[in-house]
Design a protein around this motif. Structure first.
Motif, mmCIF file in Angstrom:
data_model
loop_
_atom_site.group_PDB
_atom_site.id
_atom_site.type_symbol
_atom_site.label_atom_id
_atom_site.label_comp_id
_atom_site.label_asym_id
_atom_site.label_seq_id
_atom_site.Cartn_x
_atom_site.Cartn_y
_atom_site.Cartn_z
ATOM 1 N N GLN A 91 45.640 1.894 39.600
ATOM 2 C CA GLN A 91 45.363 1.550 38.207
ATOM 3 C C GLN A 91 44.292 2.488 37.654
ATOM 4 O O GLN A 91 43.110 2.139 37.614
ATOM 5 N N ALA A 105 46.485 1.055 31.621
ATOM 6 C CA ALA A 105 47.513 0.076 31.256
ATOM 7 C C ALA A 105 47.042 -0.847 30.142
ATOM 8 O O ALA A 105 47.852 -1.536 29.524
ATOM 9 N N PRO A 110 48.464 -5.914 35.825
ATOM 10 C CA PRO A 110 48.849 -4.982 36.907
ATOM 11 C C PRO A 110 47.735 -4.807 37.940
ATOM 12 O O PRO A 110 48.003 -4.730 39.143
ATOM 13 N N ARG A 113 47.605 -8.013 40.129
ATOM 14 C CA ARG A 113 48.722 -8.078 41.086
ATOM 15 C C ARG A 113 48.483 -7.158 42.273
ATOM 16 O O ARG A 113 48.681 -7.538 43.431
#
Length: 383
Positions: A91, A105, A110, A113
């Protein structure tokens, strides 16, 4: 690693960013880690923060965090380390124009997760709908069970956004008497009793003005709402306003009182709204003068430079972005272990620290979580 092969165990109470950070470090140290959280799913407040882009940290100097107790902890895991950690989870991040750091993002899901998947790979167990209700002797009461780990990490959060899990109920548990500073709302809007004619201005910002507290001018976004005033411009002022310091508005911060008098002298017979309009005030500013400036003095200039704002106090604590108060620093040692209960560590927003906005709170939650996780693992191994 098989369950029986773990040399020690740690229980973490709270599955927010601080608790998850503590779990990651402790699990890497080789201890068995179980996270207990009373909500149905983890990190709900993190997900809520992600709806506005997830400002996870700030690329600014450490002294902006405002407390010397955090200095060594942030030196070990600060903004640079957070960005590297995010990269490791797949990320990547970027630095915005004001130094705030966001995931590319622009949302939290995300990241969460990927983080939960990493914790599962490390053998961390997550128990949801499992509320901690205090101690029985040395054992933790988790629901209707007693659990006796080799070390405990409390990551219980503050006292705002109850529906997301941070209800502050832990502060009243036996064993924490006398070591918890009272909670107070932080980074929050303030209430104002509006007259009916202000309704049409709700949702509009106060532009080109300065907020004056204790003789110091502050610039920032402030918006009118049905409940009063809100916005990032108020948040740094929360501690002083909460304590009762008066707030005034300078509606022409780039002009002196004398310059304003000269300009007002050019329209002596015009109506009040027209005189203000010719000065360059917009409809919201004019409405505020009419709302808070009556009876209007003959000498308007000082009023426009210091329009009194009749605040009625902060909005409800549950509406605050964060809270001041919590477990006092003098109740903890340098490892964030409770002096009164060896083997129990604390981290995150439950610590008595009033975080500025701009990613500072999340940074400190991650940093203190990792610090407590490493210290708890060392303690558990010795135990």
């Amino acid at each position: 690693m098989e369950r029986g092969a773990y040399p020690a165990s740690i229980s973490i109470i709270g599955a927010g960013p601080a608790g998850l950070a503590a779990a990651e470090v402790a699990a890497r140290a080789g201890v068995r880690v179980t996270i207990h959280d009373h909500m149905p799913s983890p990190a709900r407040k993190l997900l809520m923060a992600g709806k506005s882009g997830l400002n996870i940290t700030h690329d600014g100097p450490p002294d902006t965090f405002g407390t010397e107790e955090l200095a060594p902890i942030l030196s070990a895991f600060g903004p640079t380390e957070i960005r590297d950690w995010m990269d490791g989870l797949g990320q990547p991040s970027f630095i915005g124009s004001t130094g705030r750091v966001f995931p590319k993002a622009m949302k939290a899901s995300p990241l969460l997760r990927a983080w939960l998947a990493r914790l599962a790979d490390l053998g961390v167990t997550l128990e949801t709908r499992a509320r901690w209700t205090g101690w029985t002797g040395d054992a933790l009461r988790i629901g209707d069970r007693l659990v006796t780990p080799d070390a405990t990490i409390l990551a219980l959060g503050g006292a705002s956004w109850r529906r997301l899990g941070s209800d502050g109920a832990w502060a009243d548990l036996p064993g924490l008497d006398g070591i918890v500073a009272p909670f107070a709302p932080s980074n929050i809007g303030f209430r104002v009793a509006w007259s009916e004619h202000m309704t049409r201005h709700f949702g509009h910002p106060i532009k080109n003005a300065a907020l004056i507290v204790d003789g110091v001018a502050h610039r920032g976004e402030v918006t009118l709402s049905a409940e009063g005033l809100e916005g990032g411009g108020l948040y740094p002022l929360t501690p002083r306003l909460r304590d009762g310091a008066p707030l005034t508005l300078d509606l022409k911060p780039d002009l002196t009182v004398e310059e304003l008098r000269d300009r007002l002298a050019r329209t002596p017979k015009a109506s009040l709204p027209n005189r203000l309009r010719k000065l360059g005030l917009d409809p919201v500013q004019i409405a505020l003068v009419q709302e808070w400036g009556r009876p209007v003095p003959s000498d308007l200039a000082p009023l426009l430079k210091a329009l009194p704002v009749p605040l009625l106090g902060p909005r409800d604590m549950d509406q605050a972005i964060s809270t001041a108060g919590g477990l006092r620093w003098d109740a903890l040692d340098a490892d964030l272990m409770m002096i009164s209960r060896p083997g129990t560590f604390a981290c995150g927003e439950m610590l008595d620290w009033e975080a500025p906005t701009g990613g500072h709170l999340l940074t400190a939650c991650l940093a203190t979580g990792r610090w407590a996780g490493a210290a708890a693992a060392r303690h558990a191994m010795r135990a």
